[in-house]
Design a protein around this motif. Structure first.
Motif, PDB file in Angstrom:
ATOM      1  N   ASN A 218      41.236  26.672  51.626  1.00  0.00           N
ATOM      2  CA  ASN A 218      39.975  25.599  51.888  1.00  0.00           C
ATOM      3  C   ASN A 218      38.757  25.880  51.155  1.00  0.00           C
ATOM      4  O   ASN A 218      37.630  25.300  51.224  1.00  0.00           O
ATOM      5  CB  ASN A 218      39.602  25.262  53.179  1.00  0.00           C
ATOM      6  N   ARG A 219      38.841  27.021  50.158  1.00  0.00           N
ATOM      7  CA  ARG A 219      37.882  27.484  49.418  1.00  0.00           C
ATOM      8  C   ARG A 219      37.276  26.298  48.150  1.00  0.00           C
ATOM      9  O   ARG A 219      38.074  25.661  47.828  1.00  0.00           O
ATOM     10  CB  ARG A 219      37.834  28.832  48.701  1.00  0.00           C
ATOM     11  N   PRO A 220      36.025  26.069  48.133  1.00  0.00           N
ATOM     12  CA  PRO A 220      35.741  25.150  47.198  1.00  0.00           C
ATOM     13  C   PRO A 220      36.180  25.688  45.722  1.00  0.00           C
ATOM     14  O   PRO A 220      35.896  26.715  45.389  1.00  0.00           O
ATOM     15  CB  PRO A 220      34.140  25.270  47.423  1.00  0.00           C
ATOM     16  N   LYS A 221      36.854  24.833  45.006  1.00  0.00           N
ATOM     17  CA  LYS A 221      37.306  24.958  43.776  1.00  0.00           C
ATOM     18  C   LYS A 221      36.262  24.871  42.844  1.00  0.00           C
ATOM     19  O   LYS A 221      36.160  23.731  42.052  1.00  0.00           O
ATOM     20  CB  LYS A 221      38.646  24.216  43.700  1.00  0.00           C
ATOM     21  N   VAL A 222      35.072  25.467  42.631  1.00  0.00           N
ATOM     22  CA  VAL A 222      34.145  25.136  41.672  1.00  0.00           C
ATOM     23  C   VAL A 222      34.058  26.620  40.956  1.00  0.00           C
ATOM     24  O   VAL A 222      34.070  27.841  41.533  1.00  0.00           O
ATOM     25  CB  VAL A 222      32.659  24.891  42.373  1.00  0.00           C
ATOM     26  N   ASP A 223      33.512  26.556  39.699  1.00  0.00           N
ATOM     27  CA  ASP A 223      33.121  27.531  38.862  1.00  0.00           C
ATOM     28  C   ASP A 223      31.850  28.046  39.078  1.00  0.00           C
ATOM     29  O   ASP A 223      30.672  27.258  38.746  1.00  0.00           O
ATOM     30  CB  ASP A 223      33.322  27.380  37.333  1.00  0.00           C
ATOM     31  N   ARG A 224      31.287  28.920  39.813  1.00  0.00           N
ATOM     32  CA  ARG A 224      30.144  29.722  40.016  1.00  0.00           C
ATOM     33  C   ARG A 224      29.960  30.999  39.304  1.00  0.00           C
ATOM     34  O   ARG A 224      30.067  32.062  39.979  1.00  0.00           O
ATOM     35  CB  ARG A 224      29.807  29.734  41.442  1.00  0.00           C
ATOM     36  N   PRO A 225      29.730  31.031  38.107  1.00  0.00           N
ATOM     37  CA  PRO A 225      29.516  32.327  37.488  1.00  0.00           C
ATOM     38  C   PRO A 225      28.115  33.142  37.992  1.00  0.00           C
ATOM     39  O   PRO A 225      27.058  32.510  38.502  1.00  0.00           O
ATOM     40  CB  PRO A 225      29.270  32.071  35.868  1.00  0.00           C
ATOM     41  N   LEU A 226      28.466  34.417  38.025  1.00  0.00           N
ATOM     42  CA  LEU A 226      27.150  35.326  38.518  1.00  0.00           C
ATOM     43  C   LEU A 226      25.927  35.193  37.681  1.00  0.00           C
ATOM     44  O   LEU A 226      26.237  34.960  36.054  1.00  0.00           O
ATOM     45  CB  LEU A 226      27.719  36.734  38.539  1.00  0.00           C
TER      46      LEU A 226
END
Length: 204
Positions: A14-22
């Protein structure tokens, strides 16, 4: 499936499938001097560590020989100088409880804080950096980084199972506000600048 495995698998599914670069963090090293060894020495000594000066001529390992001369049990993890307790023969951390001096080599150091980075490859048995009475760390001056921003970009934090910064000896000031060294770990931490690849030279 255990409760722990069920919870973890549910979280993964259930992790959000979004790209969150550092975020791009600057290195903050524009104003630093080029003589990082001098900066490291100053920071190390400020934190209670000991800097062993290399002799200009003669036996380059003499400071190490002097430091371990009175030790009963020396455990060396480096080829440059050997001890009388072989780390390869230590089957459990408890086998290091009587070590007077441990000699290891740091992966790298940080001039800003006077810290040395020790990982599982440097220690072989992680407990050697904590159960020994005194810790001597060999450091190649070429392995000194400017600050922690550079340090956390190193591969040791991405691929290693264990990595720990050591900044001086163990210390506490909780007891009546008095600084005490060696309360929970090594009583002293000494750093000796020595380039990698020096010839092995056993303790006499």
């Amino acid at each position: 499936m255990s409760s722990r495995e069920h919870i973890l698998s549910t979280i993964r599914a259930n992790r959000p499938k979004v790209d969150r670069p550092l975020p791009d963090v600057p290195l903050f090293d524009e104003a630093w001097p080029s003589a990082l060894l001098a900066v490291f020495k100053q920071s190390l000594e400020r934190m209670g560590g000991i800097f062993l000066e290399a002799p200009p001529t003669g036996d380059v390992l003499q400071p190490l020989r002097t430091k371990i001369a009175g030790a009963k049990t020396v455990c060396s993890v480096v080829p440059e100088i050997s001890g009388n307790r072989a780390i390869a023969q230590v089957s459990s951390p408890a086998g290091l409880s009587d070590v007077d001096v441990a000699i290891v080599r740091a992966s790298f150091a940080v001039a800003e804080t006077g810290s040395v980075l020790l990982g599982e490859g440097d220690l072989r048995v992680n407990a050697v950096a904590y159960l020994a009475q005194h810790l001597i760390v060999l450091l190649d001056p070429a392995d000194i980084l400017v600050n922690l921003h550079h340090a956390y970009r190193r591969a040791e934090f991405r691929f290693g199972h264990y990595a720990s910064f050591h900044t001086g000896p163990s210390a506490t000031a909780d007891i009546e506000g008095v600084l005490i060294h060696g309360a929970q770990g090594v009583r002293s931490l000494s750093v000796f600048p020595l380039a990698r690849g020096a010839a092995a030279c056993p303790v006499q």
